[in-house]
Design a protein around this motif. Structure first.
Motif, short mmCIF file in Angstrom:
data_model
loop_
_atom_site.label_atom_id
_atom_site.label_comp_id
_atom_site.label_asym_id
_atom_site.label_seq_id
_atom_site.Cartn_x
_atom_site.Cartn_y
_atom_site.Cartn_z
N HIS A 15 -29.00 35.19 -4.76
CA HIS A 15 -27.71 35.58 -4.83
C HIS A 15 -27.28 35.97 -6.48
CE1 HIS A 15 -23.39 34.78 -3.50
NE2 HIS A 15 -23.88 34.41 -2.38
N PHE A 16 -26.04 36.51 -6.53
CA PHE A 16 -25.70 37.12 -7.76
C PHE A 16 -25.00 36.09 -8.61
CE2 PHE A 16 -22.15 38.31 -5.34
CZ PHE A 16 -21.11 38.19 -6.03
N PHE A 17 -24.56 35.01 -8.16
CA PHE A 17 -24.07 33.73 -8.94
C PHE A 17 -24.46 32.45 -8.27
CE2 PHE A 17 -20.57 34.61 -6.18
CZ PHE A 17 -20.06 33.41 -5.82
N CYS A 18 -24.48 31.31 -9.00
CA CYS A 18 -24.95 30.06 -8.42
C CYS A 18 -23.93 29.48 -7.67
CB CYS A 18 -25.26 29.09 -9.77
SG CYS A 18 -26.16 27.64 -9.17
N GLU A 19 -23.78 29.46 -6.44
CA GLU A 19 -22.75 29.04 -5.37
C GLU A 19 -23.23 27.71 -4.78
OE1 GLU A 19 -21.97 31.68 -2.18
OE2 GLU A 19 -19.69 31.24 -2.52
N LEU A 20 -22.61 26.70 -4.85
CA LEU A 20 -23.19 25.71 -4.39
C LEU A 20 -23.69 25.66 -2.98
CD1 LEU A 20 -23.26 22.65 -5.04
CD2 LEU A 20 -21.20 22.44 -4.00
N LYS A 35 -23.34 19.43 3.22
CA LYS A 35 -22.81 20.08 3.88
C LYS A 35 -21.43 19.81 4.39
CE LYS A 35 -26.69 23.41 4.95
NZ LYS A 35 -27.61 23.82 5.89
N LEU A 36 -21.52 18.80 5.05
CA LEU A 36 -20.29 18.07 5.65
C LEU A 36 -19.05 17.72 4.62
CD1 LEU A 36 -18.92 17.05 8.32
CD2 LEU A 36 -19.94 14.90 7.60
N LEU A 37 -19.68 17.32 3.31
CA LEU A 37 -18.83 17.05 2.48
C LEU A 37 -18.22 18.31 1.83
CD1 LEU A 37 -17.65 14.74 0.47
CD2 LEU A 37 -19.41 15.09 -1.11
N ILE A 38 -18.99 19.29 1.60
CA ILE A 38 -18.52 20.57 1.11
C ILE A 38 -17.46 21.17 1.87
CG2 ILE A 38 -19.13 23.12 0.76
CD1 ILE A 38 -21.86 22.17 -0.40
N TYR A 39 -17.52 21.35 3.36
CA TYR A 39 -16.67 21.84 4.27
C TYR A 39 -15.49 20.84 4.25
CZ TYR A 39 -20.11 25.45 5.39
OH TYR A 39 -21.03 26.42 5.32
N SER A 40 -15.72 19.67 4.29
CA SER A 40 -14.47 18.85 4.02
C SER A 40 -13.70 18.90 2.79
CB SER A 40 -14.82 17.42 4.05
OG SER A 40 -15.50 17.08 5.34
N VAL A 41 -14.29 18.93 1.76
CA VAL A 41 -13.45 19.11 0.37
C VAL A 41 -12.87 20.58 0.35
CG1 VAL A 41 -13.75 19.14 -2.09
CG2 VAL A 41 -14.76 17.32 -0.77
N VAL A 46 -8.55 24.34 -0.10
CA VAL A 46 -7.98 25.45 0.47
C VAL A 46 -7.01 25.43 1.77
CG1 VAL A 46 -8.84 27.72 1.86
CG2 VAL A 46 -10.35 26.67 -0.07
N GLY A 47 -7.23 24.64 2.28
CA GLY A 47 -6.30 24.28 3.54
C GLY A 47 -4.91 23.82 3.18
N ILE A 48 -4.64 23.08 2.03
CA ILE A 48 -3.38 22.59 1.84
C ILE A 48 -2.53 23.79 1.05
CG2 ILE A 48 -2.08 21.00 0.15
CD1 ILE A 48 -4.14 19.02 0.98
N PRO A 49 -3.13 24.62 0.14
CA PRO A 49 -2.53 25.59 -0.51
C PRO A 49 -2.20 26.78 0.52
CG PRO A 49 -4.14 25.05 -1.94
CD PRO A 49 -4.36 24.16 -0.81
N LEU A 50 -3.04 26.99 1.44
CA LEU A 50 -2.89 27.96 2.45
C LEU A 50 -1.64 27.53 3.25
CD1 LEU A 50 -3.65 30.69 3.82
CD2 LEU A 50 -5.20 29.17 5.34
N ILE A 51 -1.57 26.15 3.77
CA ILE A 51 -0.50 25.85 4.46
C ILE A 51 0.85 26.09 3.86
CG2 ILE A 51 0.64 23.75 5.41
CD1 ILE A 51 -2.08 22.82 6.13
N GLY A 52 0.72 25.80 2.40
CA GLY A 52 2.02 25.86 1.61
C GLY A 52 2.38 27.53 1.53
N ILE A 53 1.40 28.35 1.42
CA ILE A 53 1.74 29.81 1.34
C ILE A 53 2.24 30.23 2.70
CG2 ILE A 53 0.44 32.06 1.25
CD1 ILE A 53 -1.50 30.93 -0.92
N GLY A 94 -12.84 34.94 1.75
CA GLY A 94 -13.14 33.49 1.44
C GLY A 94 -13.56 32.69 2.41
N PHE A 95 -12.88 32.49 3.52
CA PHE A 95 -13.16 32.08 4.87
C PHE A 95 -14.26 32.59 5.46
CE2 PHE A 95 -12.23 31.76 9.48
CZ PHE A 95 -12.21 30.28 9.32
N GLY A 96 -14.34 33.95 5.59
CA GLY A 96 -15.51 34.73 6.21
C GLY A 96 -16.64 34.21 5.46
N VAL A 97 -16.69 34.33 4.34
CA VAL A 97 -18.12 33.90 3.42
C VAL A 97 -18.31 32.34 3.97
CG1 VAL A 97 -18.92 33.11 1.18
CG2 VAL A 97 -17.68 35.21 1.48
N TYR A 98 -17.63 31.44 3.66
CA TYR A 98 -18.18 30.16 4.25
C TYR A 98 -18.41 29.80 5.59
CZ TYR A 98 -17.55 28.88 -0.99
OH TYR A 98 -17.86 29.02 -2.20
N MET A 99 -17.54 30.30 6.32
CA MET A 99 -18.10 30.07 8.00
C MET A 99 -19.00 30.99 8.22
SD MET A 99 -15.94 28.03 8.89
CE MET A 99 -15.61 27.11 7.47
#
Length: 158
Positions: A15-20, A35-41, A46-53, A94-99
């Protein structure tokens, strides 16, 4: 938590940067909990700000629909459209990358997608907002005309 993992012999991140998520892929030990912890956190942060937006844009849209003048409504929607395009580009990629990283093991595709959400929205942000300026729109039209048929644009042929 990553320091508790045991790593295999391959310690180079493709990768070109150190992504978790990429660091965790190098681990030899069981990474299900990580992985479960990463996706949950990440869903939480991400979800709370997205809902606000989404709620904000819903309120804005309902307010804009009550504007009686069509010209004023168009101008307001134009402003909100540029904001919404940048937000959609950032969250969508961002959603596409993580999913996508959960589904595919292609490091090249993940690196390109990561580039899309870390670099491209920030690069396009000034461009999208500057297109609201009438002078920039005119200059961009002239530039496109010059590129498509050189010599036909009176302002750029000098």
């Amino acid at each position: 938590m990553v320091l508790r993992l045991s790593f295999c012999t391959a310690l180079e991140i493709p990768h070109f940067f150190c992504e978790l998520a990429q660091v965790i892929k190098l681990a030899c030990s069981d990474t299900f909990i990580y992985k479960l912890l990463i996706y949950s956190v990440s869903n939480l942060f991400v979800g709370i700000p997205l809902i606000g937006i989404i709620l904000s844009f819903t309120q804005i849209t309902s307010s804009l629909l009550r504007i009686p003048l069509v010209g004023g409504r168009y101008k307001a929607f134009s402003t909100c459209g540029s904001h919404l395009s940048v937000v959609s580009l950032f969250y969508g990629t961002g959603f596409g990358v993580y999913m996508g990283s959960a589904v595919t093991d292609s490091s090249m595709k993940t690196a390109v997608a990561s580039m899309m959400y870390t670099v491209v929205p920030q690069m396009l942000n000034p461009f999208i907002y500057s297109l609201r300026n009438r002078d920039i729109k005119v200059a961009l039209r002239y530039l496109i005309m010059e590129v498509s048929s050189p010599g036909s644009c009176p302002l750029l042929s000098e």
